[in-house]
Write an enzyme that holds these catalytic residues in place. Structure first.
Site, PDB file in Angstrom:
ATOM      1  N   GLN A 176       0.806  -1.282  -0.002  1.00 49.98           N
ATOM      2  CA  GLN A 176       0.219   0.063  -0.216  1.00 49.98           C
ATOM      3  C   GLN A 176       0.893   1.258  -0.058  1.00 49.98           C
ATOM      4  O   GLN A 176       0.203   2.587  -0.118  1.00 49.98           O
ATOM      5  CB  GLN A 176      -0.908   0.143   1.095  1.00 49.98           C
ATOM      6  CG  GLN A 176      -2.203  -0.906   1.022  1.00 49.98           C
ATOM      7  CD  GLN A 176      -2.960  -0.682  -0.021  1.00 49.98           C
ATOM      8  OE1 GLN A 176      -3.184   0.563  -0.195  1.00 49.98           O
ATOM      9  NE2 GLN A 176      -3.696  -1.604  -0.469  1.00 49.98           N
ATOM     10  N   SER A 196       3.435  -4.454  -5.163  1.00 49.33           N
ATOM     11  CA  SER A 196       2.572  -4.996  -6.282  1.00 49.33           C
ATOM     12  C   SER A 196       2.029  -3.723  -7.154  1.00 49.33           C
ATOM     13  O   SER A 196       1.752  -2.544  -6.631  1.00 49.33           O
ATOM     14  CB  SER A 196       1.069  -5.496  -5.620  1.00 49.33           C
ATOM     15  OG  SER A 196       0.460  -5.504  -6.394  1.00 49.33           O
ATOM     16  N   HIS A 198      -0.210  -3.008  -9.368  1.00 50.34           N
ATOM     17  CA  HIS A 198      -1.643  -2.380  -9.650  1.00 50.34           C
ATOM     18  C   HIS A 198      -1.953  -1.437  -8.432  1.00 50.34           C
ATOM     19  O   HIS A 198      -3.157  -0.719  -8.613  1.00 50.34           O
ATOM     20  CB  HIS A 198      -2.421  -3.430  -9.944  1.00 50.34           C
ATOM     21  CG  HIS A 198      -2.984  -4.395  -8.640  1.00 50.34           C
ATOM     22  ND1 HIS A 198      -4.163  -3.907  -7.811  1.00 50.34           N
ATOM     23  CD2 HIS A 198      -2.356  -5.363  -7.795  1.00 50.34           C
ATOM     24  CE1 HIS A 198      -4.352  -4.909  -7.180  1.00 50.34           C
ATOM     25  NE2 HIS A 198      -3.285  -5.687  -6.953  1.00 50.34           N
ATOM     26  N   CYS A 321     -20.517  -8.233   4.320  1.00 45.89           N
ATOM     27  CA  CYS A 321     -21.627  -8.750   4.849  1.00 45.89           C
ATOM     28  C   CYS A 321     -21.999 -10.037   3.821  1.00 45.89           C
ATOM     29  O   CYS A 321     -21.908  -9.815   2.590  1.00 45.89           O
ATOM     30  CB  CYS A 321     -22.956  -7.937   4.852  1.00 45.89           C
ATOM     31  SG  CYS A 321     -22.922  -6.772   6.021  1.00 45.89           S
TER      32      CYS A 321
END
Ligand code: PLP
Length: 372
Positions: A176, A196, A198, A321
């Site tokens: 991140q 990473s 992307h 959920c």
């Protein structure tokens, strides 16, 4: 529905146009296998060499310390499986990405010793707790640079110092953070680091693992002798080239991106504050620019997400959920959030391509949901 507003850049980012254009020739014309000995392989081979040097330069590493992988998950899995092969103990945190937590669980069922450090309510690890937790020299510490859900940035260089003082190795999952905050592996002192593409406007399906020179790390993917025999598999030349271009582009504009993202954050938050809406912003004060985790008491994050979706605004929830129940985020649980607030949590992650107008629109749309 109006124009699409994409605000889930912590999940993935739009490919940079420059990266896209640089990738094309390696998909269509210069498509040769870089490992072959004939002259047609020279173009791809050279492109890989240059990309490796560019990436190394962006993080202050040597080219031979960069190993291309298929994604951040592979880089993280490689680190934990290596620790298992080398009979090391692992110390990690409760808020790591599943790319670290799941291999830790998998290998701990097979004998790997794993200890999980707690975090405080801002998602930060206490340096003294790490010091007390490392028991033996043969330990690998793996702590993420920045958290994907709440954006908190850990005190990495202090954690590294403590780790090294105990004669142990330090890995950071910087998926991140790379391309969003300046990272120099030597200033930080990290021994291994996952990335990473992307997440920094590069293509999907490509990442890398930085391994400091002199550290022998057992392979995860075995086969051919690509990546100096450390990571087998025919190289994804176009993606490697695209990753290097995207990273360099982001690093070159990192300060203006940072400034822009802070303006966007303020603009969005002002909309909420001015409306009198009640919310909690999660994470530490030092966080990844653009990452806004918000909790709304008495609301369901998933329904906020769906209502914004209907307006063409794409954000993420803190807890997922399904029809039966809500799966609470392990990160929100680890920072001590109660169940109800965790259910009312969303993550907006703004990127460099977002505009002030979009931020304002997201803020206004949120206010309409929270304060109808
Ligand atoms: N580590 C962190 C902190 C992440 O946020 C992610 C993806 O969200 C990963 C690892 C996995 O990266 P990838 O999607 O490239 O496998």
């Amino acid at each position: 529905m109006g124009k699409r507003i994409y605000a889930d850049n912590a999940a993935t980012t739009m490919l940079s146009n420059k990266a896209y254009k640089t990738m094309l020739p390696y998909l269509m014309e210069d498509f040769g296998n870089a490992s072959q000995l004939y002259s047609f392989a020279r173009g791809p081979k050279k492109a890989i060499k240059e990309a490796r040097a560019t990436i190394a330069d962006c993080i202050g590493a040597q080219p031979e310390e960069i190993f291309f992988t298929s994604c951040g998950t592979e880089s993280d899995n490689w680190v934990i499986s290596g620790a298992m092969s080398k009979n090391l103990n692992v110390v990690t945190s409760t808020i790591e990405h599943h790319a670290i937590l799941r291999p830790c669980k998998h290998f701990s069922d097979r004998g790997l010793s794993v200890k999980f450090l707690p975090v405080d309510d801002k998602g930060l690890i206490n340096v003294s707790t790490l010091e007390e937790t490392i028991e033996a020299e043969n330990t690998l510490v793996s702590i993420m640079f920045a958290n994907n859900e709440i954006g908190s940035i850990q005190p990495i260089s202090e954690l590294v110092k403590v780790t090294h003082s105990k004669g142990c190795l330090f890995h950071t999952d910087a998926v991140q953070a790379i391309g969003h905050t300046m990272i120099n592996v030597n200033d930080l002192g990290v021994d291994m680091m996952s990335a990473s593409a992307h997440k920094f406007n590069g293509p999907k399906g490509i990442g890398f693992l930085y391994i400091r020179k002199g550290i022998e790390w057992p392979s995860l993917i075995m086969g051919g002798s690509q990546e100096c025999g450390h990571r087998a598999g025919t190289e994804n030349v176009a993606a490697i080239v695209g990753m290097a271009v995207a990273l360099q582009e982001n690093i070159t504009t990192i300060h203006e991106n940072d400034k822009h993202l802070h303006e966007l954050e303020n603009c969005l938050l002002e909309e909420l504050i001015d409306s009198g809406a009640k919310f909690i912003r999660n994470g530490s004060d030092i966080r990844i620019p653009g990452n806004i985790s918000l909790s709304f008491q008495g609301f369901i994050g998933e329904s906020i997400m769906h209502r914004l979706d209907l307006q063409g605004i794409y954000i993420s929830t803190g807890s997922a959920c399904n029809s039966e129940e809500t799966e609470l985020s392990h990160v929100l649980c680890a920072i001590g959030m109660d169940e109800e607030l965790a259910k009312g949590t969303i993550r907006i992650s703004l990127g460099k391509n977002n505009t002030l107008e979009e931020s304002k629109l997201i803020g206004k749309a949120l206010v309409k949901i929270i304060k109808p």
